[in-house]
Write a protein that holds these residues in place. Structure first.
Motif, PDB file in Angstrom:
ATOM      1  N   THR A 100       0.819  -1.212   0.000  1.00 54.65           N
ATOM      2  CA  THR A 100       0.000   0.000   0.000  1.00 54.65           C
ATOM      3  C   THR A 100       0.854   1.264   0.000  1.00 54.65           C
ATOM      4  N   ASP A 101       2.177   1.110   0.076  1.00 56.36           N
ATOM      5  CA  ASP A 101       3.050   2.279   0.162  1.00 56.36           C
ATOM      6  C   ASP A 101       2.979   3.159  -1.078  1.00 56.36           C
ATOM      7  N   TRP A 102       2.717   2.547  -2.248  1.00 48.79           N
ATOM      8  CA  TRP A 102       2.729   3.328  -3.478  1.00 48.79           C
ATOM      9  C   TRP A 102       1.353   3.887  -3.846  1.00 48.79           C
ATOM     10  N   ILE A 103       0.334   3.570  -3.054  1.00 47.95           N
ATOM     11  CA  ILE A 103      -1.006   4.066  -3.376  1.00 47.95           C
ATOM     12  C   ILE A 103      -1.085   5.583  -3.193  1.00 47.95           C
ATOM     13  N   ALA A 104      -0.499   6.092  -2.108  1.00 51.10           N
ATOM     14  CA  ALA A 104      -0.591   7.533  -1.832  1.00 51.10           C
ATOM     15  C   ALA A 104       0.033   8.378  -2.942  1.00 51.10           C
ATOM     16  N   PRO A 105       1.269   8.102  -3.396  1.00 53.11           N
ATOM     17  CA  PRO A 105       1.812   8.912  -4.489  1.00 53.11           C
ATOM     18  C   PRO A 105       1.036   8.765  -5.796  1.00 53.11           C
ATOM     19  N   LEU A 106       0.474   7.580  -6.029  1.00 56.80           N
ATOM     20  CA  LEU A 106      -0.334   7.421  -7.234  1.00 56.80           C
ATOM     21  C   LEU A 106      -1.626   8.214  -7.126  1.00 56.80           C
ATOM     22  N   HIS A 107      -2.205   8.226  -5.932  1.00 59.61           N
ATOM     23  CA  HIS A 107      -3.440   8.983  -5.724  1.00 59.61           C
ATOM     24  C   HIS A 107      -3.186  10.475  -5.929  1.00 59.61           C
ATOM     25  N   GLN A 108      -2.015  10.951  -5.543  1.00 62.55           N
ATOM     26  CA  GLN A 108      -1.673  12.349  -5.766  1.00 62.55           C
ATOM     27  C   GLN A 108      -1.613  12.665  -7.255  1.00 62.55           C
ATOM     28  N   ILE A 109      -1.082  11.746  -8.046  1.00 62.30           N
ATOM     29  CA  ILE A 109      -1.022  11.930  -9.503  1.00 62.30           C
ATOM     30  C   ILE A 109      -2.426  11.932 -10.092  1.00 62.30           C
ATOM     31  N   ASN A 110      -3.285  11.094  -9.546  1.00 60.10           N
ATOM     32  CA  ASN A 110      -4.611  10.890 -10.120  1.00 60.10           C
ATOM     33  C   ASN A 110      -5.620  11.958  -9.715  1.00 60.10           C
ATOM     34  N   ARG A 111      -5.249  12.840  -8.815  1.00 64.35           N
ATOM     35  CA  ARG A 111      -6.187  13.865  -8.371  1.00 64.35           C
ATOM     36  C   ARG A 111      -6.380  14.918  -9.453  1.00 64.35           C
ATOM     37  N   GLY A 112      -7.573  15.458  -9.528  1.00 65.03           N
ATOM     38  CA  GLY A 112      -7.859  16.485 -10.518  1.00 65.03           C
ATOM     39  C   GLY A 112      -9.157  16.194 -11.241  1.00 65.03           C
ATOM     40  N   PRO A 113      -9.556  17.063 -12.149  1.00 65.54           N
ATOM     41  CA  PRO A 113     -10.822  16.892 -12.851  1.00 65.54           C
ATOM     42  C   PRO A 113     -10.828  15.706 -13.801  1.00 65.54           C
ATOM     43  N   GLN A 114      -9.670  15.235 -14.233  1.00 61.99           N
ATOM     44  CA  GLN A 114      -9.600  14.099 -15.148  1.00 61.99           C
ATOM     45  C   GLN A 114      -8.657  13.057 -14.569  1.00 61.99           C
ATOM     46  N   ARG A 115      -8.953  11.797 -14.892  1.00 64.75           N
ATOM     47  CA  ARG A 115      -8.043  10.740 -14.476  1.00 64.75           C
ATOM     48  C   ARG A 115      -6.720  10.886 -15.195  1.00 64.75           C
ATOM     49  N   ARG A 116      -5.656  10.692 -14.472  1.00 65.34           N
ATOM     50  CA  ARG A 116      -4.349  10.810 -15.080  1.00 65.34           C
ATOM     51  C   ARG A 116      -3.484   9.589 -14.818  1.00 65.34           C
ATOM     52  N   ALA A 117      -4.012   8.589 -14.122  1.00 66.64           N
ATOM     53  CA  ALA A 117      -3.211   7.413 -13.797  1.00 66.64           C
ATOM     54  C   ALA A 117      -4.059   6.156 -13.881  1.00 66.64           C
ATOM     55  N   GLU A 118      -3.479   5.117 -14.448  1.00 67.87           N
ATOM     56  CA  GLU A 118      -4.101   3.805 -14.483  1.00 67.87           C
ATOM     57  C   GLU A 118      -3.050   2.773 -14.119  1.00 67.87           C
ATOM     58  N   VAL A 119      -3.495   1.632 -13.613  1.00 74.31           N
ATOM     59  CA  VAL A 119      -2.581   0.609 -13.115  1.00 74.31           C
ATOM     60  C   VAL A 119      -2.836  -0.713 -13.821  1.00 74.31           C
ATOM     61  N   ILE A 120      -1.748  -1.374 -14.208  1.00 77.36           N
ATOM     62  CA  ILE A 120      -1.808  -2.771 -14.637  1.00 77.36           C
ATOM     63  C   ILE A 120      -1.082  -3.563 -13.556  1.00 77.36           C
ATOM     64  N   LEU A 121      -1.832  -4.382 -12.838  1.00 79.02           N
ATOM     65  CA  LEU A 121      -1.311  -5.111 -11.689  1.00 79.02           C
ATOM     66  C   LEU A 121      -1.021  -6.556 -12.085  1.00 79.02           C
ATOM     67  N   LEU A 122       0.260  -6.929 -12.045  1.00 83.04           N
ATOM     68  CA  LEU A 122       0.632  -8.316 -12.314  1.00 83.04           C
ATOM     69  C   LEU A 122       0.393  -9.139 -11.056  1.00 83.04           C
ATOM     70  N   ASP A 123      -0.348 -10.232 -11.189  1.00 84.75           N
ATOM     71  CA  ASP A 123      -0.636 -11.089 -10.044  1.00 84.75           C
ATOM     72  C   ASP A 123       0.592 -11.949  -9.763  1.00 84.75           C
ATOM     73  N   ALA A 124       1.420 -11.509  -8.813  1.00 82.75           N
ATOM     74  CA  ALA A 124       2.682 -12.184  -8.528  1.00 82.75           C
ATOM     75  C   ALA A 124       2.476 -13.633  -8.113  1.00 82.75           C
ATOM     76  N   ALA A 125       1.354 -13.931  -7.449  1.00 84.83           N
ATOM     77  CA  ALA A 125       1.099 -15.303  -7.004  1.00 84.83           C
ATOM     78  C   ALA A 125       1.017 -16.270  -8.176  1.00 84.83           C
ATOM     79  N   SER A 126       0.550 -15.793  -9.327  1.00 84.44           N
ATOM     80  CA  SER A 126       0.415 -16.672 -10.493  1.00 84.44           C
ATOM     81  C   SER A 126       1.756 -16.998 -11.128  1.00 84.44           C
ATOM     82  N   PHE A 127       2.821 -16.271 -10.763  1.00 82.66           N
ATOM     83  CA  PHE A 127       4.151 -16.521 -11.307  1.00 82.66           C
ATOM     84  C   PHE A 127       5.001 -17.392 -10.383  1.00 82.66           C
TER      85      PHE A 127
END
Length: 247
Positions: A140-167
């Motif tokens: 969860t450490d990287w959620i806060a800086p990403l949320h700061q990027i994503n703030r504003g009238p338009q979305r500016r950040a999207e995430v592709i999350l690799l499921d590490a357990a499947s590897f």
């Protein structure tokens, strides 16, 4: 409508007619700029060799870059591993080769948490830029800086999350114990208005008819400064219109 979609984008006439919630989706303009930001923290990676989160990230980034450049978008690349490097956004096929050269050299490194990458990205993005973050980390450490990027009238950040357990060794990529953690993490991001999707082992693979045997690209720099491919995934010349991966 998907969790995390802004309620202000709801299209009520369509929602009433279909008896389900629908939102208006705006196609990005040709002037849009995208930044690709991979997580290169060694402690977050899983799997080995070509069948790892790192190599899947590289294949995914190459595919995204090819598709976005094909749509005449400007694409930049920010990597924070043993050192921080930024490939400034540009358009065109020549820039695609520059991105491939940068991706070929990517290595995971210890002591570079994804939160640091996102903090650096915040200083590079303009108000109209879009960040595509690729990570296997459920911290969860990287959620806060990403949320700061994503703030504003338009979305500016999207995430592709690799499921590490499947590897993990012996995993088949589907129906894994603990694999639901990635899905739960996506819901957490959605509650903050951050769009995310999960990619599992086997979801993304090179197009065999284009690549031949998968291996890393290797480049050398000519006397004019132009990057030249010394080793490619197959001996035949790659078509400029070839796609780098498919879901």
């Amino acid at each position: 409508f998907q969790p995390g979609d802004p309620l202000r984008r709801l299209h009520w006439p369509t929602s009433a007619r279909r008896e389900a919630l629908f939102v208006k989706v705006f196609q990005p303009q040709a002037s849009a700029t995208f930044w690709l930001a991979p997580d290169l923290d060694a402690t977050a990676q899983a799997g080995e060799g070509a069948d790892s989160t790192l190599e899947t990230t590289i294949t995914l980034l190459a595919s995204l870059a090819a598709e976005l450049l094909k749509q005449r978008m400007a694409v930049g690349l920010l990597t924070v591993g043993s050192e921080a490097q930024a490939l400034l956004p540009q358009r065109g096929q020549e820039h695609f080769w520059q991105i491939l050269r940068a991706l070929a050299a990517l290595q995971a490194a210890p002591g570079c948490p994804f939160a640091h990458t996102l903090a650096k990205a915040r200083g590079l993005l303009s108000p109209q830029d879009v960040l595509l973050a690729v990570t296997p980390s459920l911290s969860t450490d990287w959620i806060a800086p990403l949320h700061q990027i994503n703030r504003g009238p338009q979305r500016r950040a999207e995430v592709i999350l690799l499921d590490a357990a499947s590897f993990a060794p012996g995993a088949d990529g589907k129906n894994l114990p603990g694999g639901e953690k990635a899905g739960a993490f996506v819901l957490t991001l959605a509650q903050l208005g951050i769009s995310a999707r999960v990619v599992r082992r086997g979801d993304l693979s090179p197009v065999a008819g284009i690549y031949g045997d998968l291996q890393r690209w290797e480049f050398i720099t000519g006397g004019t400064g132009r990057a030249i491919a010394r080793r490619t995934p197959r001996s035949a010349r790659l078509s400029p219109n070839a796609r780098w991966g498919q879901p």
